[in-house]
Design a protein around this motif. Structure first.
Motif, PDB file in Angstrom:
ATOM      1  N   LEU A  85      29.930  -3.454  32.283  1.00  0.00           N
ATOM      2  CA  LEU A  85      30.122  -4.044  30.964  1.00  0.00           C
ATOM      3  C   LEU A  85      29.085  -3.527  29.980  1.00  0.00           C
ATOM      4  O   LEU A  85      29.382  -3.342  28.798  1.00  0.00           O
ATOM      5  CB  LEU A  85      30.037  -5.577  31.040  1.00  0.00           C
ATOM      6  CG  LEU A  85      30.954  -6.312  32.027  1.00  0.00           C
ATOM      7  CD1 LEU A  85      30.958  -7.801  31.703  1.00  0.00           C
ATOM      8  CD2 LEU A  85      32.360  -5.751  32.009  1.00  0.00           C
ATOM      9  N   LEU A 143      30.303  -0.190  28.774  1.00  0.00           N
ATOM     10  CA  LEU A 143      31.474  -0.328  27.906  1.00  0.00           C
ATOM     11  C   LEU A 143      31.108  -0.886  26.541  1.00  0.00           C
ATOM     12  O   LEU A 143      31.672  -0.486  25.517  1.00  0.00           O
ATOM     13  CB  LEU A 143      32.512  -1.235  28.571  1.00  0.00           C
ATOM     14  CG  LEU A 143      33.226  -0.662  29.804  1.00  0.00           C
ATOM     15  CD1 LEU A 143      33.999  -1.752  30.523  1.00  0.00           C
ATOM     16  CD2 LEU A 143      34.156   0.484  29.408  1.00  0.00           C
ATOM     17  N   ALA A 144      30.149  -1.820  26.518  1.00  0.00           N
ATOM     18  CA  ALA A 144      29.770  -2.476  25.266  1.00  0.00           C
ATOM     19  C   ALA A 144      28.722  -1.705  24.490  1.00  0.00           C
ATOM     20  O   ALA A 144      28.452  -2.034  23.324  1.00  0.00           O
ATOM     21  CB  ALA A 144      29.243  -3.881  25.568  1.00  0.00           C
ATOM     22  N   ALA A 158      27.103  -6.821  25.651  1.00  0.00           N
ATOM     23  CA  ALA A 158      27.935  -7.236  26.779  1.00  0.00           C
ATOM     24  C   ALA A 158      27.802  -8.730  27.042  1.00  0.00           C
ATOM     25  O   ALA A 158      28.792  -9.422  27.292  1.00  0.00           O
ATOM     26  CB  ALA A 158      27.549  -6.450  28.027  1.00  0.00           C
ATOM     27  N   ARG A 209      35.435 -10.355  26.486  1.00  0.00           N
ATOM     28  CA  ARG A 209      35.985  -9.176  25.809  1.00  0.00           C
ATOM     29  C   ARG A 209      35.743  -7.930  26.652  1.00  0.00           C
ATOM     30  O   ARG A 209      36.657  -7.107  26.844  1.00  0.00           O
ATOM     31  CB  ARG A 209      35.332  -9.004  24.445  1.00  0.00           C
ATOM     32  CG  ARG A 209      35.693  -7.693  23.761  1.00  0.00           C
ATOM     33  CD  ARG A 209      34.866  -7.467  22.512  1.00  0.00           C
ATOM     34  NE  ARG A 209      35.113  -6.148  21.938  1.00  0.00           N
ATOM     35  CZ  ARG A 209      34.441  -5.642  20.903  1.00  0.00           C
ATOM     36  NH1 ARG A 209      33.479  -6.361  20.328  1.00  0.00           N
ATOM     37  NH2 ARG A 209      34.719  -4.438  20.459  1.00  0.00           N
ATOM     38  N   TRP A 210      34.520  -7.792  27.189  1.00  0.00           N
ATOM     39  CA  TRP A 210      34.195  -6.570  27.923  1.00  0.00           C
ATOM     40  C   TRP A 210      34.709  -6.613  29.348  1.00  0.00           C
ATOM     41  O   TRP A 210      34.967  -5.562  29.942  1.00  0.00           O
ATOM     42  CB  TRP A 210      32.696  -6.316  27.845  1.00  0.00           C
ATOM     43  CG  TRP A 210      32.273  -6.088  26.412  1.00  0.00           C
ATOM     44  CD1 TRP A 210      31.533  -6.903  25.620  1.00  0.00           C
ATOM     45  CD2 TRP A 210      32.684  -4.987  25.594  1.00  0.00           C
ATOM     46  NE1 TRP A 210      31.429  -6.375  24.353  1.00  0.00           N
ATOM     47  CE2 TRP A 210      32.119  -5.205  24.304  1.00  0.00           C
ATOM     48  CE3 TRP A 210      33.445  -3.836  25.807  1.00  0.00           C
ATOM     49  CZ2 TRP A 210      32.309  -4.320  23.251  1.00  0.00           C
ATOM     50  CZ3 TRP A 210      33.642  -2.945  24.755  1.00  0.00           C
ATOM     51  CH2 TRP A 210      33.071  -3.198  23.493  1.00  0.00           C
TER      52      TRP A 210
END
Length: 367
Positions: A337, A340-341, A347, A353-354
């Motif tokens: 995460l 991704l964030a 995150a 969301r993540w």
């Protein structure tokens, strides 16, 4: 379309940010954006820490939450619950009564486990036939003294006065009397732990987990000495202190062993309760995860338990974690995460969301 047909979602909670159930739902939403035709089966996991009671409540039909108000780790009244299972077993989770997430600020020397003992006593008063004691997520390093005191143990200083709460009080212990402890229920008490650390030394409760609870290096050395004093004061304490898992939850594992409870792997007990093996028999893939995948994850955490069972069933495993700080090469795919964030702060601010983004990323990677 994905090559997978049935995907089991078995994450642990992302501590302090998302429950295991919410994490599984978010992963499912993300996966379906890429592979909508796949069958997704949610099997939220836990390992004896935060979310264990929820995992049992979800898995066992007829389970009943029993409210209880206890003295929290910073002495404030805390509303919690224990879980009554249909067979008379009571599940009591330390994180709900004496957990680190209950603190406004860390109290490395003064937080305690008294409320956990109060919840255990409430379950015994209600006629519990057996106890499952989930001990992860502790706020304190009191060696389980608080819990034992709530169950009838007596801990006095050199002036024959009750010692203060928390690790600070453990250092003043001169006399211990456990003769007044509540009896174990007929079916005994099983400790659901998520680590194998002993009570003392470089792998012990103070050294490994003290920093998470706010302890400075000087405090760590002192608290380790305090816990050694406790182990010496309790009959058979040295043997209990060396038992794998005695250092769990700031030494609460040690205290419960001294009471007569038996240590078990928390993740394994939860996996059995939720029917994970049966789900894996039909699965083409399983996804597990937790807030941080690190060196401790191999020592009894939920993702490792899921991976071990999946390997036995011949099912590939994907990993999702808030941060991945250990070798994840054994997984079919992995998603962080934090990556991704674009950072840990982002995150943690929007974990669902993540997690959803991670579900989509894993689906793409495995298509």
């Amino acid at each position: 379309m994905s090559a997978w047909r049935l995907v089991v979602l078995a994450p642990d909670s992302f501590k302090g940010t998302a429950t295991a159930t919410d994490a599984a739902r978010a992963l499912a939403r993300g996966w379906r954006t890429v592979s909508p035709a796949d069958e997704l089966v949610a099997k939220p996991m836990a390992d004896g820490g935060e979310g264990t009671l929820d995992a049992f409540a979800t898995a066992v039909p007829g389970a009943e939450r029993v409210p209880v108000t206890v003295r929290g780790p910073d002495d404030r009244p805390t509303d919690a619950a224990w879980l009554r299972l249909p067979d008379g077993t009571a599940v009591v989770e330390l994180a709900l009564t004496s957990g680190i997430t209950l603190l406004d600020r860390l109290r490395p020397l003064d937080a305690h486990t008294f409320g956990f003992g109060q919840a255990i006593a409430a379950a015994l008063d209600a006629g519990a036939a057996r106890l499952l004691l989930a001990i992860g997520g502790s706020a304190s390093t009191d060696g389980g003294v608080g819990a034992l005191a709530a169950l009838g143990g007596v801990f006095l200083d050199g002036h024959r006065e009750p010692v203060a709460s928390g690790a600070r009080g453990v250092g003043a212990i001169a006399h211990v009397d456990l003769s007044g402890l509540r009896r174990l229920p007929p079916g005994g008490a099983l400790i659901l732990g998520d680590v194998t650390n002993p009570l003392l030394g470089p792998r012990g409760a103070a050294a490994v987990f003290g920093p998470q609870k706010g302890a400075t290096p000087a405090m760590i050395d002192a608290v380790d000495q305090h816990l050694a004093r406790l182990a010496h004061a309790i009959p058979g304490g040295e043997a209990f202190a060396a038992t794998p898992g005695a250092g769990a939850a700031g030494g609460t594992g040690f205290g419960l062993l001294a009471w007569g409870a038996t240590m078990a792997a928390g993740a394994g007990a939860v996996a059995d309760a939720i029917g994970l093996d049966a789900a894996l028999e039909r699965a083409d893939l399983v996804i597990s995860g937790e807030g941080r995948f690190d060196a401790q994850s191999a020592a009894g955490k939920a993702p490792r338990e899921v991976a071990t069972r999946a390997a036995a069933a011949g099912v590939p495993v994907a990993l999702v974690a808030g941060a991945i700080d250990a070798d994840a090469s054994g997984f079919a795919a992995a998603a962080s995460l934090t990556d991704l964030a674009g950072g840990g702060t982002a995150a943690m601010a929007e974990p669902l969301r993540w997690l959803e983004a991670a579900g989509a990323a894993l689906a793409r990677a495995l298509t």
